[in-house]
Design a protein around this motif. Structure first.
Motif, PDB file in Angstrom:
ATOM      1  N   SER A 256     -46.125 -90.561  90.577  1.00 33.27           N
ATOM      2  CA  SER A 256     -47.543 -90.901  90.444  1.00 33.27           C
ATOM      3  C   SER A 256     -47.988 -91.352  91.828  1.00 33.27           C
ATOM      4  CB  SER A 256     -47.703 -92.036  89.418  1.00 33.27           C
ATOM      5  OG  SER A 256     -48.913 -92.733  89.604  1.00 33.27           O
ATOM      6  N   SER A 257     -49.002 -90.682  92.380  1.00 37.39           N
ATOM      7  CA  SER A 257     -49.352 -90.963  93.775  1.00 37.39           C
ATOM      8  C   SER A 257     -50.855 -91.114  93.969  1.00 37.39           C
ATOM      9  CB  SER A 257     -48.856 -89.826  94.678  1.00 37.39           C
ATOM     10  OG  SER A 257     -49.307 -89.996  96.003  1.00 37.39           O
ATOM     11  N   ALA A 258     -51.223 -92.023  94.856  1.00 39.69           N
ATOM     12  CA  ALA A 258     -52.609 -92.119  95.298  1.00 39.69           C
ATOM     13  C   ALA A 258     -52.990 -90.823  95.998  1.00 39.69           C
ATOM     14  CB  ALA A 258     -52.768 -93.301  96.242  1.00 39.69           C
ATOM     15  N   GLY A 259     -54.275 -90.499  95.992  1.00 41.64           N
ATOM     16  CA  GLY A 259     -54.760 -89.294  96.643  1.00 41.64           C
ATOM     17  C   GLY A 259     -54.987 -88.159  95.662  1.00 41.64           C
ATOM     18  N   GLU A 260     -55.527 -87.064  96.158  1.00 46.16           N
ATOM     19  CA  GLU A 260     -55.718 -85.874  95.331  1.00 46.16           C
ATOM     20  C   GLU A 260     -54.443 -85.048  95.391  1.00 46.16           C
ATOM     21  OE1 GLU A 260     -58.707 -82.033  94.771  1.00 46.16           O
ATOM     22  OE2 GLU A 260     -59.212 -83.629  96.189  1.00 46.16           O
ATOM     23  N   ILE A 261     -53.796 -84.918  94.252  1.00 44.62           N
ATOM     24  CA  ILE A 261     -52.484 -84.276  94.182  1.00 44.62           C
ATOM     25  C   ILE A 261     -52.571 -82.953  93.437  1.00 44.62           C
ATOM     26  CG2 ILE A 261     -50.078 -84.565  93.476  1.00 44.62           C
ATOM     27  CD1 ILE A 261     -51.076 -86.625  95.550  1.00 44.62           C
ATOM     28  N   ASP A 262     -52.050 -81.884  94.025  1.00 37.92           N
ATOM     29  CA  ASP A 262     -51.960 -80.586  93.360  1.00 37.92           C
ATOM     30  C   ASP A 262     -50.624 -80.542  92.625  1.00 37.92           C
ATOM     31  OD1 ASP A 262     -51.455 -77.872  92.713  1.00 37.92           O
ATOM     32  OD2 ASP A 262     -52.791 -77.199  94.308  1.00 37.92           O
ATOM     33  N   SER A 263     -50.674 -80.702  91.310  1.00 38.80           N
ATOM     34  CA  SER A 263     -49.444 -80.778  90.521  1.00 38.80           C
ATOM     35  C   SER A 263     -48.709 -79.446  90.473  1.00 38.80           C
ATOM     36  CB  SER A 263     -49.763 -81.238  89.092  1.00 38.80           C
ATOM     37  OG  SER A 263     -50.330 -82.532  89.086  1.00 38.80           O
ATOM     38  N   GLU A 264     -49.443 -78.341  90.567  1.00 36.68           N
ATOM     39  CA  GLU A 264     -48.801 -77.028  90.500  1.00 36.68           C
ATOM     40  C   GLU A 264     -48.020 -76.729  91.778  1.00 36.68           C
ATOM     41  OE1 GLU A 264     -48.555 -75.066  87.902  1.00 36.68           O
ATOM     42  OE2 GLU A 264     -49.667 -76.570  86.734  1.00 36.68           O
ATOM     43  N   TYR A 265     -48.668 -76.935  92.925  1.00 38.08           N
ATOM     44  CA  TYR A 265     -48.031 -76.639  94.210  1.00 38.08           C
ATOM     45  C   TYR A 265     -47.341 -77.849  94.817  1.00 38.08           C
ATOM     46  CZ  TYR A 265     -50.342 -72.135  93.987  1.00 38.08           C
ATOM     47  OH  TYR A 265     -50.750 -70.877  93.598  1.00 38.08           O
ATOM     48  N   GLN A 266     -47.446 -78.984  94.152  1.00 33.97           N
ATOM     49  CA  GLN A 266     -46.739 -80.210  94.532  1.00 33.97           C
ATOM     50  C   GLN A 266     -47.037 -80.620  95.977  1.00 33.97           C
ATOM     51  OE1 GLN A 266     -42.608 -79.461  93.465  1.00 33.97           O
ATOM     52  NE2 GLN A 266     -43.046 -79.850  91.311  1.00 33.97           N
ATOM     53  N   ARG A 267     -48.341 -80.635  96.288  1.00 38.20           N
ATOM     54  CA  ARG A 267     -48.792 -81.009  97.615  1.00 38.20           C
ATOM     55  C   ARG A 267     -49.898 -82.055  97.509  1.00 38.20           C
ATOM     56  NH1 ARG A 267     -47.293 -77.281 101.618  1.00 38.20           N
ATOM     57  NH2 ARG A 267     -48.852 -78.208 102.994  1.00 38.20           N
ATOM     58  N   VAL A 268     -50.092 -82.793  98.598  1.00 42.65           N
ATOM     59  CA  VAL A 268     -51.201 -83.729  98.684  1.00 42.65           C
ATOM     60  C   VAL A 268     -52.402 -82.967  99.239  1.00 42.65           C
ATOM     61  CG1 VAL A 268     -52.041 -85.890  99.654  1.00 42.65           C
ATOM     62  CG2 VAL A 268     -49.599 -85.625  99.148  1.00 42.65           C
ATOM     63  N   VAL A 269     -53.441 -82.811  98.419  1.00 37.65           N
ATOM     64  CA  VAL A 269     -54.631 -82.085  98.848  1.00 37.65           C
ATOM     65  C   VAL A 269     -55.467 -82.947  99.786  1.00 37.65           C
ATOM     66  CG1 VAL A 269     -56.769 -80.976  98.072  1.00 37.65           C
ATOM     67  CG2 VAL A 269     -54.664 -80.744  96.722  1.00 37.65           C
ATOM     68  N   TYR A 270     -55.596 -84.226  99.427  1.00 42.03           N
ATOM     69  CA  TYR A 270     -56.399 -85.134 100.256  1.00 42.03           C
ATOM     70  C   TYR A 270     -55.998 -86.576  99.978  1.00 42.03           C
ATOM     71  CZ  TYR A 270     -60.271 -87.877 102.069  1.00 42.03           C
ATOM     72  OH  TYR A 270     -61.003 -88.817 102.745  1.00 42.03           O
ATOM     73  N   ALA A 271     -55.966 -87.373 101.029  1.00 44.03           N
ATOM     74  CA  ALA A 271     -55.742 -88.813 100.898  1.00 44.03           C
ATOM     75  C   ALA A 271     -56.584 -89.522 101.947  1.00 44.03           C
ATOM     76  CB  ALA A 271     -54.266 -89.165 101.078  1.00 44.03           C
ATOM     77  N   THR A 272     -57.079 -90.688 101.614  1.00 42.55           N
ATOM     78  CA  THR A 272     -57.898 -91.443 102.558  1.00 42.55           C
ATOM     79  C   THR A 272     -57.011 -92.113 103.607  1.00 42.55           C
ATOM     80  OG1 THR A 272     -57.818 -93.537 101.329  1.00 42.55           O
ATOM     81  CG2 THR A 272     -59.506 -91.935 100.673  1.00 42.55           C
ATOM     82  N   GLU A 273     -57.636 -92.841 104.507  1.00 43.82           N
ATOM     83  CA  GLU A 273     -56.920 -93.499 105.596  1.00 43.82           C
ATOM     84  C   GLU A 273     -55.991 -94.603 105.089  1.00 43.82           C
ATOM     85  OE1 GLU A 273     -60.338 -96.772 106.789  1.00 43.82           O
ATOM     86  OE2 GLU A 273     -60.266 -94.867 107.861  1.00 43.82           O
ATOM     87  N   LEU A 274     -56.081 -94.952 103.813  1.00 42.20           N
ATOM     88  CA  LEU A 274     -55.136 -95.920 103.254  1.00 42.20           C
ATOM     89  C   LEU A 274     -53.709 -95.387 103.327  1.00 42.20           C
ATOM     90  CD1 LEU A 274     -57.095 -97.125 100.083  1.00 42.20           C
ATOM     91  CD2 LEU A 274     -56.783 -98.358 102.246  1.00 42.20           C
ATOM     92  N   LEU A 275     -53.562 -94.042 103.326  1.00 42.68           N
ATOM     93  CA  LEU A 275     -52.258 -93.392 103.500  1.00 42.68           C
ATOM     94  C   LEU A 275     -52.401 -92.388 104.646  1.00 42.68           C
ATOM     95  CD1 LEU A 275     -51.303 -92.814  99.755  1.00 42.68           C
ATOM     96  CD2 LEU A 275     -50.173 -94.397 101.343  1.00 42.68           C
TER      97      LEU A 275
END
Length: 289
Positions: free
Chosen positions: A65-84
């Motif tokens: 479970s991760s902060a940010g916009e997560i693509d569950s199918e491709y298992q990538r972080v689509v977008y995260a703010t400057e907090l990460l």
């Protein structure tokens, strides 16, 4: 289906939690402070520190479970703010596959928390929304038992609450996150010259400290307005409030103005909602394999 043992992780801007979960029950837990001082290298080190606290014999798969916009199918972080910092674009699937060679799933933390709350409550078909109140504000919506928009990130924390309001980490102004998060409450306190621990904060609030009550009161009004906005956008029967701030709910929930259009409930899982929701997501994906 056999009940699996899964290592469930929950990554936020300040901390990473992990636990071995079986049938929704936490068997063993650990935590680490999120290292954001060195961009993605620090975040990778944080994951590795947490993984090192568990033996690979203890679990058969990993659910994040991760902060940010997560693509569950491709298992990538689509977008995260400057907090990460530098987390945007990170290939989560490749990272965890190379280190554990075990099945891996991932989803946004707001969605995960909502899955966890519905799992714990036994909701199979209902209209439920959730706001997770932490460093930022996440959340999710389930309609008739299914995630809205196919489970894509709804960015509830970035709905516009105040036109032309405070600048948000996402670059827009007036987002819910700037008014209803734990960080927003901290800012309101500091504007009044209040710097104290969480324990002292709620002791002073319960004791009627005028300045503390003023700050918390303003935050509660903003939180209720945020709930109204979510319900307007996504009609629901229940709004669940979770995240780290909900752990202190016994101190402030009684003073949150209720609604006659929807019910407001505190999380029953507290800060474990993301991990339990990641577990539920893993089990659902496993059933499709």
């Amino acid at each position: 289906m056999r009940v699996p043992d899964v290592l469930c992780l929950d990554l936020g801007g300040t901390g990473l939690k992990g636990a071995i979960v079986r049938g929704g029950k936490i068997l063993k837990r650990a935590s680490a402070e999120t290292d954001v001082s060195d961009g993605i290298r620090g975040i990778k080190k944080t994951f590795c520190r947490l993984l090192s606290q568990f033996s690979e014999e203890e679990y058969e798969g990993i659910a994040l479970s991760s902060a940010g916009e997560i693509d569950s199918e491709y298992q990538r972080v689509v977008y995260a703010t400057e907090l990460l910092p530098e987390y945007t674009g990170f290939d989560l699937g490749k990272f965890f596959s190379e280190r554990t060679r075990k099945p891996f799933v991932c989803l946004n933390d707001g969605q995960a928390a909502l899955f966890g709350e519905c799992y714990a409550r036994g909701f199979e078909s209902d209209n439920v929304a959730m706001l997770t109140l932490g460093t930022g504000v996440g959340g999710g919506v389930i309609k008739d038992g299914q995630p809205v928009d196919g489970g894509k990130l709804l960015s509830l924390g970035h709905l516009e609450l105040e036109r032309g309001g405070l600048l948000c980490t996402c670059g827009r102004r007036g987002c819910i996150e700037q008014y209803a998060s734990g960080s927003a409450l901290t800012r309101l306190l500091r504007q009044r010259g209040i710097f104290c621990s969480k324990r002292e904060l709620w002791e002073r609030y319960g004791g009627g400290d005028e300045e503390v009550c003023s700050a918390v009161g303003e935050w509660l009004k903003n939180l209720r307005r945020s709930c109204d906005l979510v319900c307007e956008r996504y009609p629901c029967r229940i709004i669940v409030l979770g995240g780290g701030v909900s752990d202190d709910g016994e101190s402030w929930f009684k003073d949150l103005q209720k609604s006659d259009r929807y019910e407001i409930e505190l999380s029953v899982l507290g800060n474990d909602a993301g991990m339990v929701g990641a577990y539920a997501f893993y089990c659902g994906r496993a059933a499709l394999r």
